[in-house]
Design an enzyme around this catalytic site. Sequence first.
Site, PDB file in Angstrom:
ATOM      1  CG  ASP A 187      -0.379   0.133   2.397  1.00 49.15           C
ATOM      2  OD1 ASP A 187       0.805   0.349   2.654  1.00 49.15           O
ATOM      3  OD2 ASP A 187      -1.032  -0.454   3.381  1.00 49.15           O
ATOM      4  N   GLY A 235      -0.294   5.896   2.664  1.00 56.73           N
ATOM      5  CA  GLY A 235      -1.203   7.108   2.884  1.00 56.73           C
ATOM      6  C   GLY A 235      -1.966   7.076   4.204  1.00 56.73           C
ATOM      7  CG  PHE A 236      -4.526   4.088   7.015  1.00 54.63           C
ATOM      8  CD1 PHE A 236      -5.906   4.363   7.051  1.00 54.63           C
ATOM      9  CD2 PHE A 236      -4.023   3.469   8.260  1.00 54.63           C
ATOM     10  CE1 PHE A 236      -6.784   4.053   8.205  1.00 54.63           C
ATOM     11  CE2 PHE A 236      -4.632   3.421   9.400  1.00 54.63           C
ATOM     12  CZ  PHE A 236      -5.970   3.524   9.428  1.00 54.63           C
ATOM     13  CG  ASP A 295      -5.543   6.899  -0.574  1.00 57.33           C
ATOM     14  OD1 ASP A 295      -4.287   6.538  -0.171  1.00 57.33           O
ATOM     15  OD2 ASP A 295      -6.442   6.387  -0.105  1.00 57.33           O
ATOM     16  CD  GLN A 324     -10.019   7.214   0.784  1.00 56.89           C
ATOM     17  OE1 GLN A 324     -10.933   7.245   1.403  1.00 56.89           O
ATOM     18  NE2 GLN A 324      -8.772   6.485   0.946  1.00 56.89           N
ATOM     19  N   GLY A 384     -10.774   4.057   3.057  1.00 57.93           N
ATOM     20  CA  GLY A 384     -11.238   4.777   3.877  1.00 57.93           C
ATOM     21  C   GLY A 384     -12.521   4.312   4.608  1.00 57.93           C
ATOM     22  CG  ASP A 391      -5.108  -5.171   3.641  1.00 53.80           C
ATOM     23  OD1 ASP A 391      -4.617  -4.962   4.507  1.00 53.80           O
ATOM     24  OD2 ASP A 391      -5.909  -4.347   3.009  1.00 53.80           O
ATOM     25  CB  CYS A 397      -9.076 -26.185  11.592  1.00 54.15           C
ATOM     26  SG  CYS A 397      -7.670 -25.063  10.997  1.00 54.15           S
ATOM     27  CB  CYS A 430      -4.078 -25.003  10.793  1.00 55.71           C
ATOM     28  SG  CYS A 430      -4.618 -24.722  12.493  1.00 55.71           S
ATOM     29  CB  CYS A 442      -6.429 -27.685  14.333  1.00 56.32           C
ATOM     30  SG  CYS A 442      -7.069 -25.959  14.659  1.00 56.32           S
ATOM     31  CG  HIS A 484      -6.760 -21.594  14.244  1.00 60.17           C
ATOM     32  ND1 HIS A 484      -7.261 -22.895  13.807  1.00 60.17           N
ATOM     33  CD2 HIS A 484      -7.684 -20.742  14.726  1.00 60.17           C
ATOM     34  CE1 HIS A 484      -8.752 -22.593  14.031  1.00 60.17           C
ATOM     35  NE2 HIS A 484      -8.756 -21.356  14.324  1.00 60.17           N
TER      36      HIS A 484
END
Length: 394
Positions: free
Chosen positions: A96, A99-100, A150, A192, A219, A269, A307, A309, A312, A338
């Site tokens: 990214d 900006g955030f 942005d 945005q 946003g 994400d 699960c 994984c 587990c 997990h």
Amino acid sequence: MGQFSFELQSSMETPVGTARAGVVNTPHGQIETPIFMPVGTQASVKSVSPDELWGLKAQIILSNTYHLYIRPGAGLIEKFGGLHKFMGWSGPILTDSGGFQVFSLAHNRKLDDDGVTFKSHIDGSMHRFTPEIVVGVEQQLGADIIMVLDECTPHPSSHEYNKAALARTHAWAERCLAAHTRQDQALFAIVQGSTFTDLRRESASTLAAMDFPGYAVGGLSVGEPKDEMHRILEETTPLLPTAKPRYLMGVGSPEDLVECVARGIDMFDCVLPTRVARNGALLTRDGRLPIKSSRYALQDRPIEEECDCYTCSRFSLGYLHHLYRAEELLVYRLNSIHNLRFMTRTASEIRAAILDGSFNAYREEFLARYKPTDRVAAVKQREAWQLAHGRVAK
């Protein structure tokens, strides 16, 4: 942009939009959508190795331009051969723009139409981001998908404030597009406009006309109610090009995947799975399981029977409870493994349900069973965490 493409494989109508399944082709491999992207903010998914991520069926990792620019520096990463080699991950990466993070610094930054000057949260040193500088940094990092700079506005904020910010965001998107030269990277635009329908529509239409390879919605999940986020997506996604991937930035609790795919989103994400893992919360089909609770001390069963994984398949709830109460470092890794697998498995199930036409039934069953956390408590926890970490996390 010949190395990047998106193939829409299937779509189906839902009560709130159109759910989609597709494939994103990148120089470092394919990404099957819908997809959840684990967050490796500083070139590392906290406590989880690249080999373990492959085992969790992670297909793409997100890293953060702001953090990598501040430390260790994009020039150093470039000298190591780029972000893929630096972090030992051979699959696709998205960065990214930072900006955030910059705009969440609040009192430590100064904004103008050309860019933003800000103070490092680490040592107080002064830095400058413009669209051209950010694209240059992201080109040094070498991710497969990169984001424009942005302005992410706070919630709540006025229509007048957001209208001015939107004009700046659109101008910066054009400048990012002009500055971008690497043909092995795809530059995504960011829609945005806060919770204002007219601004979101304007942003989606304006950016769609610029013909970016992909589009993000930014946003959101910044304090607004969930129903407001859903409403904005219902207004926004139909205006984005059907033949381009759609990415909802910083959103990714389990119920968000289901609800936002139903509204046309392809990519997600979020730091939530690893963050709550470190705080002792395990994701299950019924909601979050608090492993620190004494009721799990004697339970000789995995987190979830279904699960697949590593956690587990090898360890009991009783053992994880012991590790967490003893503050053993291993528990952060096991919990994170997990939770990340839960997210990648959920995304895979959603994709399969779209492909076979059963997504509406899947959505209904998932939401009937899953109990989300209290929204007010979640917002307070997020704000407290950001305050403790200089408000630069995502």
